[in-house]
Motif scaffolding. Structure first.
Motif, PDB file in Angstrom:
ATOM      1  N   ALA A 225      39.045  34.073  40.037  1.00  0.00           N
ATOM      2  CA  ALA A 225      39.354  33.568  38.900  1.00  0.00           C
ATOM      3  C   ALA A 225      40.045  34.396  37.854  1.00  0.00           C
ATOM      4  CB  ALA A 225      38.167  32.707  38.410  1.00  0.00           C
ATOM      5  N   THR A 226      39.726  35.480  37.518  1.00  0.00           N
ATOM      6  CA  THR A 226      40.078  36.517  36.730  1.00  0.00           C
ATOM      7  C   THR A 226      41.535  36.757  36.914  1.00  0.00           C
ATOM      8  OG1 THR A 226      38.172  37.270  36.102  1.00  0.00           O
ATOM      9  CG2 THR A 226      39.624  38.395  35.325  1.00  0.00           C
ATOM     10  N   LEU A 227      41.598  37.136  38.328  1.00  0.00           N
ATOM     11  CA  LEU A 227      42.862  37.782  38.825  1.00  0.00           C
ATOM     12  C   LEU A 227      44.004  36.675  38.903  1.00  0.00           C
ATOM     13  CD1 LEU A 227      41.683  40.111  41.816  1.00  0.00           C
ATOM     14  CD2 LEU A 227      42.811  40.961  39.796  1.00  0.00           C
ATOM     15  N   PHE A 228      43.606  35.534  39.071  1.00  0.00           N
ATOM     16  CA  PHE A 228      44.429  34.401  39.274  1.00  0.00           C
ATOM     17  C   PHE A 228      44.819  34.286  37.879  1.00  0.00           C
ATOM     18  CE2 PHE A 228      42.815  31.537  43.125  1.00  0.00           C
ATOM     19  CZ  PHE A 228      43.563  32.599  44.160  1.00  0.00           C
ATOM     20  N   LYS A 229      44.184  34.173  36.789  1.00  0.00           N
ATOM     21  CA  LYS A 229      44.526  33.890  35.587  1.00  0.00           C
ATOM     22  C   LYS A 229      45.561  35.143  35.133  1.00  0.00           C
ATOM     23  CE  LYS A 229      42.458  34.844  31.722  1.00  0.00           C
ATOM     24  NZ  LYS A 229      41.126  35.175  31.086  1.00  0.00           N
ATOM     25  N   TYR A 230      45.108  36.419  35.510  1.00  0.00           N
ATOM     26  CA  TYR A 230      46.380  37.193  34.959  1.00  0.00           C
ATOM     27  C   TYR A 230      47.666  37.225  35.712  1.00  0.00           C
ATOM     28  CZ  TYR A 230      42.257  40.028  32.733  1.00  0.00           C
ATOM     29  OH  TYR A 230      41.455  40.173  31.636  1.00  0.00           O
ATOM     30  N   ILE A 231      47.448  36.882  36.909  1.00  0.00           N
ATOM     31  CA  ILE A 231      48.690  36.708  37.979  1.00  0.00           C
ATOM     32  C   ILE A 231      49.656  35.611  37.525  1.00  0.00           C
ATOM     33  CG2 ILE A 231      49.521  36.359  40.175  1.00  0.00           C
ATOM     34  CD1 ILE A 231      47.105  37.794  41.320  1.00  0.00           C
ATOM     35  N   GLU A 232      48.857  34.445  37.026  1.00  0.00           N
ATOM     36  CA  GLU A 232      49.708  33.442  36.682  1.00  0.00           C
ATOM     37  C   GLU A 232      50.441  33.635  35.216  1.00  0.00           C
ATOM     38  OE1 GLU A 232      48.818  28.749  36.906  1.00  0.00           O
ATOM     39  OE2 GLU A 232      48.963  30.304  38.583  1.00  0.00           O
ATOM     40  N   ASN A 233      49.539  34.528  34.228  1.00  0.00           N
ATOM     41  CA  ASN A 233      50.290  34.931  33.016  1.00  0.00           C
ATOM     42  C   ASN A 233      51.342  36.190  33.092  1.00  0.00           C
ATOM     43  OD1 ASN A 233      48.806  33.219  31.421  1.00  0.00           O
ATOM     44  ND2 ASN A 233      46.978  34.224  31.047  1.00  0.00           N
ATOM     45  N   LYS A 234      51.303  36.725  34.563  1.00  0.00           N
ATOM     46  CA  LYS A 234      52.113  37.976  34.835  1.00  0.00           C
ATOM     47  C   LYS A 234      51.679  38.989  33.814  1.00  0.00           C
ATOM     48  CE  LYS A 234      56.090  35.478  36.619  1.00  0.00           C
ATOM     49  NZ  LYS A 234      55.615  35.394  37.686  1.00  0.00           N
ATOM     50  N   ASN A 235      50.547  38.955  33.703  1.00  0.00           N
ATOM     51  CA  ASN A 235      49.803  40.003  32.695  1.00  0.00           C
ATOM     52  C   ASN A 235      49.526  41.479  33.378  1.00  0.00           C
ATOM     53  OD1 ASN A 235      48.260  41.581  30.832  1.00  0.00           O
ATOM     54  ND2 ASN A 235      47.143  39.554  30.275  1.00  0.00           N
ATOM     55  N   ILE A 236      50.479  42.166  33.718  1.00  0.00           N
ATOM     56  CA  ILE A 236      50.351  43.073  34.510  1.00  0.00           C
ATOM     57  C   ILE A 236      49.565  44.189  34.082  1.00  0.00           C
ATOM     58  CG2 ILE A 236      51.738  45.064  35.755  1.00  0.00           C
ATOM     59  CD1 ILE A 236      54.134  42.803  35.418  1.00  0.00           C
ATOM     60  N   GLY A 237      49.555  44.478  32.691  1.00  0.00           N
ATOM     61  CA  GLY A 237      48.742  45.521  31.960  1.00  0.00           C
ATOM     62  C   GLY A 237      47.409  45.372  32.423  1.00  0.00           C
TER      63      GLY A 237
ATOM     64  N   GLN B  99      46.573  25.820  39.974  1.00  0.00           N
ATOM     65  CA  GLN B  99      46.015  25.185  38.927  1.00  0.00           C
ATOM     66  C   GLN B  99      45.700  23.961  39.209  1.00  0.00           C
ATOM     67  OE1 GLN B  99      49.244  25.229  39.097  1.00  0.00           O
ATOM     68  NE2 GLN B  99      49.968  24.487  37.405  1.00  0.00           N
ATOM     69  N   MET B 100      46.641  22.984  40.056  1.00  0.00           N
ATOM     70  CA  MET B 100      46.305  21.874  40.353  1.00  0.00           C
ATOM     71  C   MET B 100      45.687  22.071  41.821  1.00  0.00           C
ATOM     72  SD  MET B 100      46.850  19.088  38.646  1.00  0.00           S
ATOM     73  CE  MET B 100      47.833  17.470  39.245  1.00  0.00           C
ATOM     74  N   ASN B 101      44.487  21.871  41.825  1.00  0.00           N
ATOM     75  CA  ASN B 101      43.773  22.322  43.008  1.00  0.00           C
ATOM     76  C   ASN B 101      44.065  21.719  44.277  1.00  0.00           C
ATOM     77  OD1 ASN B 101      42.160  24.797  43.065  1.00  0.00           O
ATOM     78  ND2 ASN B 101      40.866  23.754  41.313  1.00  0.00           N
ATOM     79  N   TYR B 102      44.730  20.628  44.294  1.00  0.00           N
ATOM     80  CA  TYR B 102      45.082  19.889  45.702  1.00  0.00           C
ATOM     81  C   TYR B 102      46.163  20.499  46.255  1.00  0.00           C
ATOM     82  CZ  TYR B 102      47.177  16.292  42.582  1.00  0.00           C
ATOM     83  OH  TYR B 102      47.891  15.713  41.712  1.00  0.00           O
ATOM     84  N   TYR B 103      47.004  21.191  45.529  1.00  0.00           N
ATOM     85  CA  TYR B 103      48.197  21.666  46.306  1.00  0.00           C
ATOM     86  C   TYR B 103      47.958  22.854  47.115  1.00  0.00           C
ATOM     87  CZ  TYR B 103      51.345  19.663  43.063  1.00  0.00           C
ATOM     88  OH  TYR B 103      51.901  18.730  42.192  1.00  0.00           O
ATOM     89  N   SER B 104      48.105  22.843  48.324  1.00  0.00           N
ATOM     90  CA  SER B 104      47.640  23.613  49.648  1.00  0.00           C
ATOM     91  C   SER B 104      48.724  24.493  50.091  1.00  0.00           C
ATOM     92  CB  SER B 104      47.171  22.720  50.577  1.00  0.00           C
ATOM     93  OG  SER B 104      48.243  22.159  50.846  1.00  0.00           O
ATOM     94  N   ASP B 105      49.900  24.376  49.354  1.00  0.00           N
ATOM     95  CA  ASP B 105      50.957  24.949  50.181  1.00  0.00           C
ATOM     96  C   ASP B 105      52.085  25.251  49.251  1.00  0.00           C
ATOM     97  OD1 ASP B 105      53.738  24.356  52.099  1.00  0.00           O
ATOM     98  OD2 ASP B 105      51.632  24.474  53.363  1.00  0.00           O
ATOM     99  N   ILE B 106      53.202  24.586  49.534  1.00  0.00           N
ATOM    100  CA  ILE B 106      54.114  24.970  48.526  1.00  0.00           C
ATOM    101  C   ILE B 106      53.984  24.402  47.078  1.00  0.00           C
ATOM    102  CG2 ILE B 106      56.306  25.483  50.074  1.00  0.00           C
ATOM    103  CD1 ILE B 106      57.283  22.555  48.748  1.00  0.00           C
ATOM    104  N   ASN B 107      54.465  24.848  46.176  1.00  0.00           N
ATOM    105  CA  ASN B 107      54.335  24.168  44.827  1.00  0.00           C
ATOM    106  C   ASN B 107      55.715  24.702  43.901  1.00  0.00           C
ATOM    107  OD1 ASN B 107      53.298  26.573  44.093  1.00  0.00           O
ATOM    108  ND2 ASN B 107      51.604  25.992  43.065  1.00  0.00           N
ATOM    109  N   PHE B 108      55.992  23.593  43.168  1.00  0.00           N
ATOM    110  CA  PHE B 108      57.100  24.044  42.435  1.00  0.00           C
ATOM    111  C   PHE B 108      57.443  23.153  40.954  1.00  0.00           C
ATOM    112  CE2 PHE B 108      59.649  19.934  42.897  1.00  0.00           C
ATOM    113  CZ  PHE B 108      59.014  19.364  44.052  1.00  0.00           C
ATOM    114  N   LYS B 109      57.996  23.864  39.960  1.00  0.00           N
ATOM    115  CA  LYS B 109      58.200  23.546  38.770  1.00  0.00           C
ATOM    116  C   LYS B 109      59.627  23.436  38.598  1.00  0.00           C
ATOM    117  CE  LYS B 109      53.891  24.900  36.684  1.00  0.00           C
ATOM    118  NZ  LYS B 109      53.257  26.073  36.007  1.00  0.00           N
ATOM    119  N   GLY B 110      60.078  22.323  37.904  1.00  0.00           N
ATOM    120  CA  GLY B 110      61.310  22.203  37.534  1.00  0.00           C
ATOM    121  C   GLY B 110      61.679  22.038  35.822  1.00  0.00           C
ATOM    122  N   TYR B 111      62.620  23.046  35.516  1.00  0.00           N
ATOM    123  CA  TYR B 111      63.077  23.489  34.088  1.00  0.00           C
ATOM    124  C   TYR B 111      64.270  22.752  33.810  1.00  0.00           C
ATOM    125  CZ  TYR B 111      59.254  26.670  34.857  1.00  0.00           C
ATOM    126  OH  TYR B 111      57.883  27.430  35.103  1.00  0.00           O
TER     127      TYR B 111
END
Lengths: 206, 418
Positions: free
Chosen positions: B180-192, B269-281
């Protein structure tokens, strides 16, 4: 395209601006006394503005700024959907619980905590299962235990000299704090070719 | 006593915005229909039990109510779950191809900050029973086209695959907390902070190096694919690379690849995504407006195993953007307002009905003050700003223009557009 920086007013902003100037950007109209709100560099590719630190994550999250420089304390207190990409290792200090040395934290008994950081304080004491009443104070937090408003305080401690002068000492360290470079989640993708070199440059300055 | 009837997080939609919303809604539904999607609707209330075991939405974010039988209900916090359930109930054959579209409001009881909208208008599609890259491609293509069709050209899709990180982590035996901790950091791109955290973990250096590269796996698809290839440590990760490159190839064929870049730093973060996921901006809009992905295991909950892929658009966010950029369809059909003196009531209603029968908007009012004051009071009303005003008085039909009245024979269909 312009890259906008939101900087937290104060010492860290000064350092961040110095970093930008070291990277070769020239801000002709900037001086510490200037009352202008937005400063643009001579090439017109970088802008920065100074805001109160808790506002920095808000500006970046909403996309009003692409990049922000702000302390970890603010990010913990006001969580925002942003990429926290670099630990700049400036403005280093510690988030601490402080109080009277002869009155250690009374685990198991309810305690009153004065702090500018109610979210951080609450999270910390909840993980310790410590019963607390948290009182939000906006400044001179050290005063609270001295006049009996609170049993202890949660605040950032740099040298510890303010605490010492008031007869207080650190009872527990919560976490390390330093300035972070945060990036808007959309800008990182859509303005990548401009943001990447800036991040790299900051990284090399560390 | 001060009365304040505003509830934080809920808003009225003004008439011009609602008109735009209906137009956009109609446009999108026609688009989805042309790809074979059927529009459906599910109830506003759902049972609490449906969501309580689902990690995707924190229980605190649900609006809960108790009905007269003591059953706990929630205001629907998400559209995908009910639509999946509906597909499972009505189409028990798990091989069936089912394409649904929907427009609905969802409700989230976000605790902070108070300005966040708690009623969200979503439009979206769900495509069931197809696990091919072409299906993913169609869903992504429709997400892009949903914005393009509304005149928004600065569209950007970030495509990721939760499997890439998950399959890597499967081989590394992390505890749930470490994960969970690593997921959070990866999602935030918190490399440090990832680097600092990894220091403390007992992990071979080469594996640490792979994790440190995960947050940087974003950008131009072909470059990212090469970088991904180099990080694979098992077959499943290779399959992810293959799958995502097939989807990209499909998007190239249909000419929409330019709108897509990759970001493998999405965790689920939406736990039911099992495969590809995408966001539109939208480029100058700071928050994502589209969210989607593949959820192949969700339908199992309802007894029918069935692959599925879909997305939802946050419609009001899109409308806010369109309003700022003058892209909203405006309601500019002219309103014809007829004032009559009592003896000419029959004529007034007849004329109005004739106007309506040819598709015009007509309203009728009794003239009970002077013509001039009637004109000024209607012109002051924003809803009648562009109305054409007519008077049936003294046996004549008068038309008003810039405060002057001139006799006319009939109301012709002149400019219907204000």
């Amino acid at each position: 395209m312009v890259i906008r920086f939101a900087l937290a007013k104060g010492r860290v902003a000064k350092k961040a601006i110095e970093l930008l100037i070291d990277l070769g950007y020239i801000f002709e109209d900037y001086s510490e006394k200037s009352r202008k709100l937005i400063f643009t560099d001579t090439t017109g590719t970088i802008e920065f503005f100074l805001v109160k630190s808790p506002d920095v994550p808000t500006y970046v999250e909403k996309g009003a700024a692409d990049i922000g420089i702000v302390g970890k304390d603010v990010l913990l207190e006001h969580p925002a959907q942003v990429y926290e990409m670099l630990n700049l290792n400036i403005g280093k200090c510690k988030m601490c619980v402080a109080g009277f040395e002869n009155h250690p934290i009374p685990y198991g008994k309810k305690m009153v905590v004065g702090t500018k950081y109610p979210v951080i304080a609450k999270d910390y004491f909840h993980t310790k299962n410590q019963l607390v009443d948290i009182i939000k104070i906006n400044g001179s937090v050290e005063l609270a235990p001295l006049i009996g408003l609170a049993d202890c305080i949660v605040d950032i401690v740099e040298s510890g000299s303010t605490l010492k002068e008031n007869g207080l000492s650190v009872l527990a360290e919560i976490c390390e704090i330093s300035s972070r470079l945060i990036v808007n989640q959309v800008s990182l993708k859509t303005k990548r070719e401009m943001i990447d070199p800036i991040i790299k440059a900051f990284e090399n300055q560390l | 006593m001060l009365f304040n009837y505003t509830i934080d997080g809920f808003e009225n939609i003004q008439h011009q915005d609602y008109f735009a919303l209906q137009q956009i809604n109609h446009k999108l539904m026609s688009l989805y229909r042309s790809f074979g999607y059927h529009q459906i609707s599910t109830p506003t209330f759902e049972t609490y039990d449906l969501y309580v075991n689902e990690d995707s939405i924190p229980s605190d974010d649900l609006f809960k109510l108790v009905n007269h039988q003591g059953k706990v209900l929630v205001l629907k916090p998400d559209a995908t779950l009910p639509v999946t359930r509906m597909a499972a109930m009505n189409h028990p054959n798990s091989q069936d191809v089912i394409k649904f579209s929907y427009e609905t409001n969802i409700y989230r009881n976000f605790s902070s900050p108070e300005i966040i909208k708690k009623e969200i208008t979503q439009i979206g599609i769900e495509y069931f029973g197809n696990n091919s890259p072409e299906c993913d491609g169609e869903v992504i293509a429709l997400a892009i086209r949903s914005l393009l069709e509304n005149g928004i050209n600065d569209v950007h899709i970030d495509l990721g695959h939760v499997g890439f990180i998950n399959f890597l982590f499967d081989d590394l035996a992390f505890s749930d907390k470490e994960k969970a901790t690593l997921f959070k950091y990866i999602e935030n791109k918190n490399i440090g902070d990832i680097a600092d955290y990894l220091e403390k973990l007992a992990l071979p250096d080469d594996k640490k190096a792979i994790i440190l590269k995960l947050p940087l796996l974003y950008g131009e698809p072909k470059t990212v694919l090469k970088q991904m290839e180099a990080l694979c440590i098992n077959d499943k990760m290779h399959q992810v690379v293959e799958k995502i490159s097939e989807i990209y190839a499909h998007l190239e064929i249909i000419g929409l690849a330019d709108y897509v870049s990759f970001d493998l730093g999405f965790t689920n973060q939406m736990n039911y995504y099992s495969d590809i996921n995408f966001k539109g901006y939208i480029n100058s809009c700071g928050e994502p407006v589209i969210s989607g992905g593949r959820y192949n295991h969700l339908s199992e909950k309802f007894g029918i195993p069935r692959p599925a892929c879909g997305f939802a658009i946050d419609l009001l966010k899109v409308i806010d953007y369109m309003e700022q950029h003058q892209l909203l369809p405006r309601d500019d059909q002219r309103i014809h307002v007829i004032f009559y003196e009592k003896p000419q009531k029959t004529d007034a209603y007849k004329i109005a009905e004739q106007l309506r029968s040819r598709g015009s908007i007509a309203e009728v009012f009794l003239l009970n003050e002077t013509k001039e004051s009637q004109v000024s009071s209607f012109q002051a009303n924003a809803l009648y700003k562009n109305a054409a005003l007519y008077f049936l008085a003294g046996g004549k039909l008068l038309s008003e223009h810039n405060g002057k009245f001139s006799e006319i024979k009939a109301i012709d269909a002149e400019c219907e557009v204000a």
